[in-house]
Design a protein around this motif. Sequence first.
Motif, PDB file in Angstrom:
ATOM      1  N   HIS A 144       0.843  -1.205   0.000  1.00  0.00           N
ATOM      2  CA  HIS A 144       0.000   0.000   0.000  1.00  0.00           C
ATOM      3  C   HIS A 144       0.876   1.252   0.000  1.00  0.00           C
ATOM      4  N   ASP A 161       6.237   2.550   6.920  1.00  0.00           N
ATOM      5  CA  ASP A 161       4.831   2.199   6.657  1.00  0.00           C
ATOM      6  C   ASP A 161       4.229   3.170   5.635  1.00  0.00           C
ATOM      7  N   ASN A 162       4.259   2.961   4.355  1.00  0.00           N
ATOM      8  CA  ASN A 162       4.816   1.793   3.739  1.00  0.00           C
ATOM      9  C   ASN A 162       5.575   2.186   2.470  1.00  0.00           C
ATOM     10  N   GLU A 193      -5.205   1.645   2.437  1.00  0.00           N
ATOM     11  CA  GLU A 193      -5.023   0.558   3.401  1.00  0.00           C
ATOM     12  C   GLU A 193      -5.300   1.051   4.808  1.00  0.00           C
ATOM     13  N   GLU A 194      -4.788   2.260   5.083  1.00  0.00           N
ATOM     14  CA  GLU A 194      -4.890   2.811   6.443  1.00  0.00           C
ATOM     15  C   GLU A 194      -6.329   3.132   6.829  1.00  0.00           C
ATOM     16  N   ASP A 221       4.492  -4.888   3.730  1.00  0.00           N
ATOM     17  CA  ASP A 221       4.045  -3.732   4.500  1.00  0.00           C
ATOM     18  C   ASP A 221       4.957  -3.576   5.717  1.00  0.00           C
ATOM     19  N   MET A 222       5.855  -2.597   5.661  1.00  0.00           N
ATOM     20  CA  MET A 222       6.825  -2.283   6.729  1.00  0.00           C
ATOM     21  C   MET A 222       8.012  -3.263   6.682  1.00  0.00           C
TER      22      MET A 222
HETATM   23 ZN   LIG Z   1       1.044  -0.285   6.571  1.00  0.00          ZN
END
Ligand SMILES: [Zn+2]
Length: 333
Positions: A144, A161-162, A193-194, A221-222
Amino acid sequence: MKLFRIPLWLWLVFLVAGVGYAFHPFALKQMMKIEQNRLLAQPQPTLSTMPQRLDFTKQMADLTYLASEALAGRGTGQPGGAKAQQWLVTEFAQIGLAAAGTAGYLQPYQPTTGKAQLMKGAANVLGRIEGTDPTLPMLVLTAHYDHLGVHQGQIYFGADDNASGVAALLALARYFKQHPPRHTLLFAALDNEETGMWGARMLFEQELLKPAQIKLNINMDMLSQNTDKQLIAVGSYHYPQLEKPLQQLQQQSSVRLLLGYDRPAWLVGTHQDWTFSSDHREFHNRAVPFVYFGVPDHAHYHQPSDTVDNMDPEFYREVSETLLDAVLLFDAS
Ligand SMILES: [Zn+2]
């Protein structure tokens, strides 16, 4: 007063419930400890370095731009988010990916419920590389690109992130453009996404993708900071066929790749079941196998301090090479 006479068995139920309630936080802590130990009992990596196959200089430049003030935290519906979207379209085109959205590389959509429905201009950015064997189902690589944007006058940069996942997605796309895969690869930079994982959801709800076409979702992701060099691979509990290739990856990687965080909450506590914690959730909900790669939570998570300065470039480089190995392994199997 017969009415208020409580039978003995009911007293026992109250007693058990009361003790259970008081004991719950302690039990949760114990479950988390057991899960931690279970994860750490997995084999240590033997290699000290990973080969350099990805263009890491370009990858770091991409991450730095995505997490810069110019993109202001890439909030969906905010100017920074729109800028990130346009920039990704240009990058996808430069890499030479085939457009795979509904409007060129873009898949615009409108969230329909919750706070997200106020957000205008949401869109995924999608590109593909055809596999050499057209009979095989595709691998969908997701990361994302949205983050929290500007909130109460502060920029939430979202380097780890991210921006880290998206820059890795681009680096992998560059690699596979030069080294054609067997399976078709879909590269999906997802929005929202968030704020409810709308981007991932819309891949299916707009019927751009059908579950039956997909072999596996690889979600990133991360990826860029952990002091113990730990990277978690989530998903093999649900899809045991992933265990073998992931164990092989564990042997090849110089980071501490741990399989887990995917057992149900009643076994490990909610903090340690990440099955539903990022976009891979939408694949899992449709019975599409997924593997999610990400680092354990850290102090900069969802803070304005999630900046490029606070990431660890060498660890990030090793993680990215590990992810390349992951795609190669899944493509070969
Ligand atoms: Zn994320």
